[in-house]
Design a protein around this motif. Structure first.
Motif, PDB file in Angstrom:
ATOM      1  N   ALA A   5      -7.647  -9.388  25.507  1.00 21.03           N
ATOM      2  CA  ALA A   5      -8.929  -9.613  24.848  1.00 21.03           C
ATOM      3  C   ALA A   5      -9.018 -10.984  24.197  1.00 21.03           C
ATOM      4  N   GLY A   6      -7.951 -11.775  24.307  1.00 17.30           N
ATOM      5  CA  GLY A   6      -7.984 -13.131  23.804  1.00 17.30           C
ATOM      6  C   GLY A   6      -7.177 -13.392  22.560  1.00 17.30           C
ATOM      7  N   LEU A   7      -6.527 -12.374  21.989  1.00 19.36           N
ATOM      8  CA  LEU A   7      -5.775 -12.557  20.750  1.00 19.36           C
ATOM      9  C   LEU A   7      -4.377 -13.103  21.036  1.00 19.36           C
ATOM     10  N   PRO A   8      -3.886 -13.996  20.198  1.00 21.92           N
ATOM     11  CA  PRO A   8      -2.492 -14.444  20.339  1.00 21.92           C
ATOM     12  C   PRO A   8      -1.549 -13.363  19.828  1.00 21.92           C
ATOM     13  N   VAL A   9      -0.422 -13.186  20.510  1.00 23.04           N
ATOM     14  CA  VAL A   9       0.554 -12.170  20.093  1.00 23.04           C
ATOM     15  C   VAL A   9       1.964 -12.738  20.231  1.00 23.04           C
ATOM     16  N   THR A  10       2.897 -12.098  19.536  1.00 20.98           N
ATOM     17  CA  THR A  10       4.297 -12.521  19.541  1.00 20.98           C
ATOM     18  C   THR A  10       5.163 -11.312  19.870  1.00 20.98           C
ATOM     19  N   PRO A  11       5.543 -11.114  21.132  1.00 16.99           N
ATOM     20  CA  PRO A  11       6.245  -9.893  21.533  1.00 16.99           C
ATOM     21  C   PRO A  11       7.468  -9.540  20.698  1.00 16.99           C
ATOM     22  N   LEU A  12       8.244 -10.537  20.278  1.00 21.46           N
ATOM     23  CA  LEU A  12       9.435 -10.212  19.489  1.00 21.46           C
ATOM     24  C   LEU A  12       9.055  -9.521  18.188  1.00 21.46           C
ATOM     25  N   LEU A  13       8.047 -10.020  17.496  1.00 18.86           N
ATOM     26  CA  LEU A  13       7.572  -9.371  16.275  1.00 18.86           C
ATOM     27  C   LEU A  13       6.933  -8.029  16.576  1.00 18.86           C
ATOM     28  N   ASP A  14       6.295  -7.930  17.726  1.00 18.64           N
ATOM     29  CA  ASP A  14       5.489  -6.756  18.054  1.00 18.64           C
ATOM     30  C   ASP A  14       6.316  -5.546  18.469  1.00 18.64           C
ATOM     31  N   THR A  15       7.627  -5.673  18.483  1.00 18.57           N
ATOM     32  CA  THR A  15       8.477  -4.541  18.878  1.00 18.57           C
ATOM     33  C   THR A  15       8.261  -3.342  17.965  1.00 18.57           C
ATOM     34  N   LEU A  16       8.011  -3.598  16.679  1.00 15.19           N
ATOM     35  CA  LEU A  16       7.750  -2.525  15.721  1.00 15.19           C
ATOM     36  C   LEU A  16       6.286  -2.551  15.290  1.00 15.19           C
ATOM     37  N   PRO A  17       5.705  -1.384  14.956  1.00 10.23           N
ATOM     38  CA  PRO A  17       4.301  -1.348  14.558  1.00 10.23           C
ATOM     39  C   PRO A  17       3.979  -2.264  13.386  1.00 10.23           C
TER      40      PRO A  17
END
Length: 231
Positions: free
Chosen positions: A203-215
């Motif tokens: 949807a266009g949002l920047p994300v950081t998979p390493l941080l995103d491992t946990l909710p």
């Protein structure tokens, strides 16, 4: 010991930076005055999902010719919103609450070579988000129309289709809900929170998979990089 801690910290920061996914400025944030779609991340202790407006999702599915997703939205037509989550087929269905956590099952889900089969959990939601998920952290996001259509298209691809129809696996964990067979393999490098982040990245949002491992990490990631609106 101090040098080791510093080295580990620098390595984690560098890994997070190298694996970060940029957003799409043409999709997010929406242009001033543009009509938006409200989407919410529902972040629990170990799992996250997305709370989506059903009518808008149904329209996006119809416009895209995504028959399986349109069938799902039709099945939950009595509810104004759908909470959708993705996860390991065995662990997700067997662990409805944190209190029933089975560590052996969790470790098997995370570390099986090649990953494990996945499911989607769809819940019809009529109550306000805070009332429906009182123990969860809720992050409210305003998406552009184009961004939401891309999110809906990615969600549609997450459903396994058989003869064009989504594959229902049985009742869900709470409320009016169902499990569906899903695409993808669950493992340490692709957990439920990565799936949620992936749809938001579409949807266009920047994300950081390493941080995103946990909710909680995903919620913080969105707060830092996407600057969500207040609920």
């Amino acid at each position: 010991m101090a040098a080791l801690v510093v080295t580990l910290f620098v390595t984690l920061v560098l890994t997070a930076w190298l694996t970060a996914r940029p957003g799409s400025p043409s999709l997010y944030p929406p242009a001033p005055g543009e009509e938006t779609v409200t989407v919410r991340l529902v972040a629990g202790p170990w799992h996250s999902g997305l709370l989506l407006p059903r009518d808008t999702l149904a329209r996006a599915a119809e416009e895209a010719g995504a028959g399986a997703l349109l069938e799902v939205t039709g099945r939950f037509r009595a509810y104004p919103a759908l909470e959708v989550g993705w996860g390991d087929a065995g662990f997700y269905r067997a662990v409805p609450t944190l209190q029933s956590l089975d560590w052996r099952l969790a470790l098997r889900a995370l570390f099986t070579p090649g990953g494990r089969p996945a499911v989607l959990h769809v819940v019809g939601v009529a109550a306000e988000p805070g009332a429906a998920f009182p123990e969860a952290e809720i992050v409210t996001l305003q998406l552009s129309q184009a961004g939401f259509r891309r999110l809906a298209a990615a969600l549609a691809q997450s459903f396994t289709r058989r003869d064009g129809h989504p594959v229902v696996l049985g009742p869900g964990l709470y409320g009016p809900s169902l499990f569906y067979e899903a695409q993808g393999r669950f493992g340490l490098l692709h957990v439920c929170n990565h799936w949620s982040a992936g749809l938001l990245n579409e949807a266009g949002l920047p994300v950081t998979p390493l941080l995103d491992t946990l909710p909680r990490g995903l919620a913080l990631d969105l707060a830092w990089r996407a600057r969500p609106h207040a609920p």
